[in-house]
Design an enzyme around this catalytic site. Structure first.
Site, PDB file in Angstrom:
ATOM      1  N   ARG A 135      -5.291  10.487   4.039  1.00 12.49           N
ATOM      2  CA  ARG A 135      -4.188  11.379   4.357  1.00 12.49           C
ATOM      3  C   ARG A 135      -3.129  11.400   3.257  1.00 12.49           C
ATOM      4  NH1 ARG A 135      -1.084  14.104   8.101  1.00 12.49           N
ATOM      5  NH2 ARG A 135       1.105  13.804   7.683  1.00 12.49           N
ATOM      6  N   ARG A 191      -1.464  14.194  13.317  1.00 14.65           N
ATOM      7  CA  ARG A 191      -0.918  14.101  11.966  1.00 14.65           C
ATOM      8  C   ARG A 191      -0.859  15.448  11.256  1.00 14.65           C
ATOM      9  NH1 ARG A 191      -2.206   8.160   9.620  1.00 14.65           N
ATOM     10  NH2 ARG A 191      -0.139   8.531   8.822  1.00 14.65           N
ATOM     11  N   PRO A 192      -0.045  16.362  11.754  1.00 18.72           N
ATOM     12  CA  PRO A 192       0.072  17.677  11.110  1.00 18.72           C
ATOM     13  C   PRO A 192       0.784  17.606   9.759  1.00 18.72           C
ATOM     14  CG  PRO A 192       1.625  17.502  12.943  1.00 18.72           C
ATOM     15  CD  PRO A 192       0.839  16.227  12.918  1.00 18.72           C
ATOM     16  N   ILE A 193       0.731  18.703   9.008  1.00 18.23           N
ATOM     17  CA  ILE A 193       1.393  18.735   7.696  1.00 18.23           C
ATOM     18  C   ILE A 193       2.391  19.889   7.610  1.00 18.23           C
ATOM     19  CG2 ILE A 193      -0.395  17.515   6.383  1.00 18.23           C
ATOM     20  CD1 ILE A 193      -1.427  20.292   5.503  1.00 18.23           C
ATOM     21  N   ASP A 210       3.297   0.682  12.119  1.00 17.20           N
ATOM     22  CA  ASP A 210       2.156   0.032  11.466  1.00 17.20           C
ATOM     23  C   ASP A 210       1.991  -1.434  11.886  1.00 17.20           C
ATOM     24  OD1 ASP A 210       1.629   2.372  10.199  1.00 17.20           O
ATOM     25  OD2 ASP A 210       2.281   1.755   8.214  1.00 17.20           O
ATOM     26  N   CYS A 259      -6.437   7.697   8.593  1.00 19.33           N
ATOM     27  CA  CYS A 259      -6.600   7.033   9.882  1.00 19.33           C
ATOM     28  C   CYS A 259      -6.549   8.068  11.000  1.00 19.33           C
ATOM     29  CB  CYS A 259      -5.455   6.055  10.115  1.00 19.33           C
ATOM     30  SG  CYS A 259      -5.908   4.341   9.920  1.00 19.33           S
ATOM     31  N   LYS A 289       0.831  -1.211   0.000  1.00 18.67           N
ATOM     32  CA  LYS A 289       0.000   0.000   0.000  1.00 18.67           C
ATOM     33  C   LYS A 289       0.863   1.257   0.000  1.00 18.67           C
ATOM     34  CE  LYS A 289      -2.063   1.647   4.046  1.00 18.67           C
ATOM     35  NZ  LYS A 289      -1.702   3.070   4.189  1.00 18.67           N
ATOM     36  N   ASN A 290       1.843   1.288   0.908  1.00 22.72           N
ATOM     37  CA  ASN A 290       2.607   2.526   1.093  1.00 22.72           C
ATOM     38  C   ASN A 290       3.638   2.775   0.003  1.00 22.72           C
ATOM     39  OD1 ASN A 290       1.072   2.955   3.298  1.00 22.72           O
ATOM     40  ND2 ASN A 290       2.681   2.636   4.817  1.00 22.72           N
ATOM     41  N   ARG A 305      -8.977  -0.883   3.904  1.00 27.74           N
ATOM     42  CA  ARG A 305      -8.084   0.185   3.410  1.00 27.74           C
ATOM     43  C   ARG A 305      -6.709  -0.360   3.046  1.00 27.74           C
ATOM     44  NH1 ARG A 305      -6.635   4.173   7.307  1.00 27.74           N
ATOM     45  NH2 ARG A 305      -5.180   4.551   5.635  1.00 27.74           N
ATOM     46  N   ILE A 358       5.966   7.023  17.319  1.00 28.37           N
ATOM     47  CA  ILE A 358       5.715   7.750  16.064  1.00 28.37           C
ATOM     48  C   ILE A 358       4.401   8.542  16.122  1.00 28.37           C
ATOM     49  CG2 ILE A 358       5.670   7.585  13.529  1.00 28.37           C
ATOM     50  CD1 ILE A 358       8.176   6.199  14.508  1.00 28.37           C
TER      51      ILE A 358
END
Ligand code: UD1
Length: 425
Positions: A92, A121-123, A305, A116, A22-23, A397, A327
């Protein structure tokens, strides 16, 4: 809504082929917009996140087509670089499109991304990095408005080895003017896979998989066929499932390197591992032992994960285990559900103490995120009686067919539709 029914207490035995990652698939799909032509991806996992990315790309004007496990993306014509709120809200990883679309055009608008719910989870680091590359970014209440007169390569050091930020910078840099150097880059194998894909398509990238990546801008990319790497998290999930449920399984289509950190933990807990070039056999011990300390870290450390799945596995092990999540905050959403099944888990700040072995009993539980959902599946395999996992769409997902895979390994597991479970229930 779909749910998953598991009759626990059966060992796993047999072999399965590991799905594509997926990633790796998501950033590579984003990278396809850098080529004004056709990209064909093999071993592309048919999962919900990939379907979301397809929808976002189609809304931008990319034509897509599935053939078996091959996905073709034709990005010859992109009609807009405005991502809708609905599209960005579902995933995301849509943030990854920022670098790719800025590399392709000069203006992008994007609402803040979803995904998720495992922490804030900032950007901010994405924005900072792109600003250094000659992108002007206005952060408005409704989202980001980004403009550039042309990306310019630069030398930058990331404040943290963020996977997404490293990928965004690489994607922005591929067609940039000049050379970009990313220091303090993330070393995840999916980044190396993204760069391998881009190099096959004509990019000039060196150092992928290390903490210093150098991208020399090129004028254009060309049509490419590429095989996406195996999914180390799906593989790790099945390894943890076998350790917890008992038995022995073979995972085909993956070498040991990307799952080494998970394999080390399982070896310490007593599992046998036989390693072939492109497959791994895992043999559960008669007595699974707890591993005293497991801490999530960026690659090559133990992956965040896999934290939830390993926690479910440790519920079956003898002794005390302390898991620490470094994390993401708020990544213990499966814990109350595991406790409902009989797990003895205590959370203190970023750590969770598991006192095993726990006598797990099947009941109704709710998956609240992707990996937490996979953890409930593992717990269900070890539980007495039937476990019914609601919210299976979270699991969809990231796993192409978790029920089919586990059934092939002998588990009693099936899906059903029309889930009317009360979410608060
Ligand atoms: C990627 C993976 C995800 C995995 C994670 C860590 C994909 C599609 N997703 O997510 O499955 O769990 O790596 O291995 O590849 N951060 C900031 N500001 C930023 C960006 C990140 O503070 O601008 C923080 C995050 O909140 C988090 C940490 O950095 O605490 C790591 O995040 P990052 O490596 O960026 O994860 P993702 O790329 O989102």
């Amino acid at each position: 809504m779909a749910c998953i029914h598991i009759q626990g207490g059966y060992c796993l035995d047999g072999e399965i082929f590991v799905q594509g990652a997926k990633n790796a698939a998501l950033p590579i799909m984003a990278a396809a917009v850098l080529n004004r032509g056709v990209t064909r991806l093999y071993r592309c996992p048919k999962i919900r996140d990939v379907e979301h990315m397809i929808r976002i790309l189609e809304n931008l004007g990319v034509k897509t087509r599935w053939e078996e496990d091959g996905l073709t993306l034709d990005a010859a014509d992109i009609k807009t670089a405005a991502i809708s709120a609905l599209d960005a809200g579902t995933m995301r990883s849509s943030i990854i499109l920022l670098g790719a679309l800025l590399g392709r055009g000069q203006e992008v608008t994007m609402p803040y991304p979803g995904g998720c719910t495992i922490g804030a989870r900032p950007i901010d680091w994405h924005i900072e990095a792109l600003k250094k590359m000659n992108v002007q970014i206005d952060s408005k209440e409704e989202g980001l408005h980004c403009r550039t007169k042309g990306i310019i390569g630069t030398d930058m050091t990331l404040p943290y080895p963020s996977v997404g930020v490293t990928e965004n910078v690489i994607l922005a840099a591929v067609l940039a003017e000049g050379v970009t150097v990313v220091r303090g880059a993330a070393k995840e194998p999916e980044i190396a896979d993204l760069c391998a894909f881009l190099n096959v398509a004509g990019a000039k990238i060196r150092g992928a998989g290390t903490d210093s990546i150098c991208i020399e801008g090129v004028n254009s990319l060309h049509d490419t066929e590429y095989h996406i790497m195996p999914d180390r998290i799906a593989a790790g999930t099945y390894m943890a499932a076998a350790a917890a449920a008992g038995g022995s399984i073979v995972l085909r289509g993956i070498g040991i390197e990307p799952v080494q950190a998970v394999a080390d933990v399982l070896a310490e807990s007593g599992c046998g591992l036989i390693i072939y070039e492109e497959s791994i056999k895992i043999i559960a011990p008669s007595l699974l032992l707890s591993v005293r300390n497991i801490e999530t870290q960026p690659y090559p450390g133990f992956p965040t994960d896999m934290q939830s799945q390993m926690m479910a596995c440790m519920c079956s092990a003898y002794g005390d285990c302390c898991m620490t999540e470094h994390i993401f905050e708020n990544r213990y959403k499966a814990v109350p559900e595991l406790v409902k099944m009989g797990a003895d888990i205590r959370i203190e700040g970023r750590s969770a103490w598991i006192h095993g072995p726990c006598r797990m009993k099947g009941c109704h539980v709710l998956a609240k995120d992707l990996r937490g959902g996979a953890a409930l599946v593992i717990a269900g395999l070890t539980a007495d009686g039937e476990t019914i996992i609601h919210g299976a769409m979270h699991i969809d997902r990231g796993y192409t067919d978790i029920c089919g895979d586990l059934r092939q390994l002998g588990a009693r597991i099936r899906r059903s539709m029309n889930d009317k479970y009360d979410i608060e229930g």
